[in-house]
Design a protein around this motif. Structure first.
Motif: not given
Length: 186
Positions: A142-157
């Motif tokens: 009910a409170e989320i306006l946006a989400t930021v997910i953070m992790s190690h690694g490259r997006g093409d892997q």
């Protein structure tokens, strides 16, 4: 020395604190000393050089967890962020700040000799990260306006890409059209 903006509320480091595998106490202690100089809380996610590429990866992950899970608690006097931790993967964290759900997860993409050996372990990291992310979305829905997910690694892997694609599918199945922006930083 790096300048930190006066408006910054926290810092997130996305793994691989060193260019080479570090598998012991000395580099950890030196790194902790340096990080504690920050005026604001620091959140950390591990990278493959922080544990997976060590001779005993499970022991190395436990060492990383002992030293860096909850590292933001070093700023309890000024930190007002209410952090949630994953019960099964304590290195995964989440918090809601100004309507933005920030989620840090342990997802890495292994390269080199041990790749096949670690396939089961890497798939488990992705599954656990997906479950943790969805749990946090439901918790703060009910409170989320946006989400930021953070992790190690490259997006093409392989594993990072699988995680990102799975997030989109799961959120669409659960909520229909994605009504909130989701950004995956890695």
């Amino acid at each position: 020395s790096t300048e930190i903006s006066d408006t910054a509320k926290f810092i997130v480091h996305l793994g691989d604190m060193f260019d080479q595998n570090w598998c012991g106490d000395f580099p950890i202690n030196e790194t902790k000393k340096m990080l504690l100089e920050s005026p604001i809380p620091i959140f950390l996610t591990p990278g493959e050089k922080d544990w997976m590429q060590c001779e005993n990866s499970i022991e190395s992950l436990h060492l990383w967890q002992e030293n860096f899970v909850g590292f933001e608690d070093n700023w309890l006097d000024t930190n007002t962020i209410d952090v949630k931790r994953d019960g099964s993967r304590t290195e995964n964290f989440a918090f809601l700040e100004s309507g933005i759900l920030f989620v840090g997860v342990n997802i890495i993409d292994e390269k080199g000799k041990k790749k096949t050996q670690n396939e089961v372990q890497l798939n488990a990291l992705v599954d656990d990260a997906l479950n943790f992310f969805m749990h946090e979305v439901e918790l703060f829905e009910a409170e989320i306006l946006a989400t930021v997910i953070m992790s190690h690694g490259r997006g093409d892997q392989k594993y990072t890409k699988h995680f990102s694609e799975s997030i989109k599918k799961i959120v669409q199945l659960r909520y229909g059209e994605i009504s909130i922006p989701i950004m995956h930083i890695n």
